[in-house]
Scaffold this active site. Sequence first.
Site, PDB file in Angstrom:
ATOM      1  N   SER A 158     105.254  28.670  33.318  1.00  0.00           N
ATOM      2  CA  SER A 158     105.580  27.980  32.074  1.00  0.00           C
ATOM      3  C   SER A 158     104.521  28.201  30.999  1.00  0.00           C
ATOM      4  O   SER A 158     104.258  29.321  30.595  1.00  0.00           O
ATOM      5  CB  SER A 158     105.785  26.490  32.363  1.00  0.00           C
ATOM      6  OG  SER A 158     106.307  25.810  31.256  1.00  0.00           O
ATOM      7  N   ASP A 204     107.353  28.263  24.945  1.00  0.00           N
ATOM      8  CA  ASP A 204     106.273  28.547  25.886  1.00  0.00           C
ATOM      9  C   ASP A 204     106.686  29.736  26.747  1.00  0.00           C
ATOM     10  O   ASP A 204     107.693  30.388  26.487  1.00  0.00           O
ATOM     11  CB  ASP A 204     105.948  27.317  26.727  1.00  0.00           C
ATOM     12  CG  ASP A 204     107.145  26.824  27.538  1.00  0.00           C
ATOM     13  OD1 ASP A 204     108.285  27.175  27.180  1.00  0.00           O
ATOM     14  OD2 ASP A 204     106.951  26.094  28.518  1.00  0.00           O
ATOM     15  N   ASP A 220     108.051  30.327  29.629  1.00  0.00           N
ATOM     16  CA  ASP A 220     109.374  30.461  30.248  1.00  0.00           C
ATOM     17  C   ASP A 220     110.477  29.873  29.387  1.00  0.00           C
ATOM     18  O   ASP A 220     111.627  29.791  29.810  1.00  0.00           O
ATOM     19  CB  ASP A 220     109.390  29.825  31.643  1.00  0.00           C
ATOM     20  CG  ASP A 220     109.287  28.301  31.609  1.00  0.00           C
ATOM     21  OD1 ASP A 220     108.777  27.759  30.609  1.00  0.00           O
ATOM     22  OD2 ASP A 220     109.704  27.663  32.601  1.00  0.00           O
ATOM     23  N   ASP A 260     111.306  26.904  28.313  1.00  0.00           N
ATOM     24  CA  ASP A 260     111.992  25.635  28.527  1.00  0.00           C
ATOM     25  C   ASP A 260     111.501  24.586  27.533  1.00  0.00           C
ATOM     26  O   ASP A 260     111.978  23.456  27.539  1.00  0.00           O
ATOM     27  CB  ASP A 260     111.849  25.150  29.971  1.00  0.00           C
ATOM     28  CG  ASP A 260     110.409  24.825  30.383  1.00  0.00           C
ATOM     29  OD1 ASP A 260     109.486  25.120  29.597  1.00  0.00           O
ATOM     30  OD2 ASP A 260     110.225  24.297  31.493  1.00  0.00           O
TER      31      ASP A 260
END
Length: 452
Positions: free
Chosen positions: A104, A246, A248, A250
């Site tokens: 992340s 960010d 990833d 999400d």
Amino acid sequence: MGRLFGTDGVRGVANADLTAELALGLSVAAAHVLAEAGTFEGHRPVAVVGRDPRASGEFLEAAVVAGLASAGVDVLRVGVLPTPAVAHLTGALGADLGVMLSASHNAMPDNGIKFFARGGHKLADELEDRIESVYEQHRTGAPWQRPTGSGVGRVKSYDQGLDQYVAHLIGVLPNRLDGLKIVLDEAHGAAARVSPEAFARAGAEVITIGAQPDGLNINDGCGSTHLDLLKAAVVEHKADFGVAHDGDADRCLAVDHTGAEVDGDQILAVLALAMREHGTLRHDTVVATVMSNLGFKLAMEGQGLALVQTAVGDRYVLESMKEHGFALGGEQSGHVIILDHATTGDGTLTGLLLAARVAETGRTLADLAGVMERLPQVLINVPDVDRTRVKTSAELTAAVVDAERELGSTGRVLLRPSGTEPLVRVMVEAADIEQARSVAGRLADVVKSALG
């Protein structure tokens, strides 16, 4: 690493904490546990596996794929895609499980493994505990049951994933984005192709930064944890606003046309009013965590909306939403969950819906975000204390009562023990920043003396 599963999968320094052996073993264990739980129901199981562009993701993906295939699971490799894309494809393709390799917003040396159940939902705590238990049993010598011959899993690349996910995102939008100029900061992460493609297809003029991942530069001075580049780019290009993800994707934070940050609380406020107007905000309720700014709570109450607050962590937000049938929830950090269209936080979807609201109303993002006023918030981390005694210390309890009396209805105090470190977080909000600093400083001193 202690307990392997945290609040968001298994995470650690790649090739130190999170090794190829661990990734392989956890994948085999997940396959066995889900089979025992009846997830596969007698059919040949299928898994969707994706990753962010970290260099370590290359060998960790190979290990996960090998583990799943060795356990008799067919694997669809979707390559570099955001976490919410892997969750969506797990559901859309009818897969039995999904696996995402990402840490992340963490720095490049870290990586992580996150499992999704059928439908693209996060695994229940008890399944994660069982996977960890089975992994430990076999790590210490218990043999695996291994299929042979035609029983081993087959591995295929699934190249349609990006287009399929983008089509899903576009299909969610209530209106197009024509006429908007938007800067996107992709954090050199998993959304470097997806997000610009989706915004462009929706009609926006797109300017990208942080969209050249090389495996080593993810989250490096860019993205939702470092907004300065985005702020400068928005002002330089005279854009309507900017969106930052960010690693990833999400998460979603934003920057208005003046370069001012629009955080997750403000994004939630804008989307909540839009959804109520469109009749999709079930029970006229938003879910957020206890770390949300008091200004958000006051704004929602002022608009006649209810606010449900949970413990910190998007998984707790999601649990509350699913239990009570709410449609919108999120965190100040930019995790926003729109449950009718996603099973997890989706930064690209959030950014698109925010842009759609700007386009629909003709108002600036700064104007829309002005529905709430962020009260000054001061956070002090107090290290090297006994975090387990936060709720039992009479001295600390008395200090908190005094602080809350001083702040009255326009402020609040939150003491939160760290889940992983010997420290306590002291958070104070007040109408005046100097008052917030003063109260937070005094409370931090009491934490040191009472729990040190």
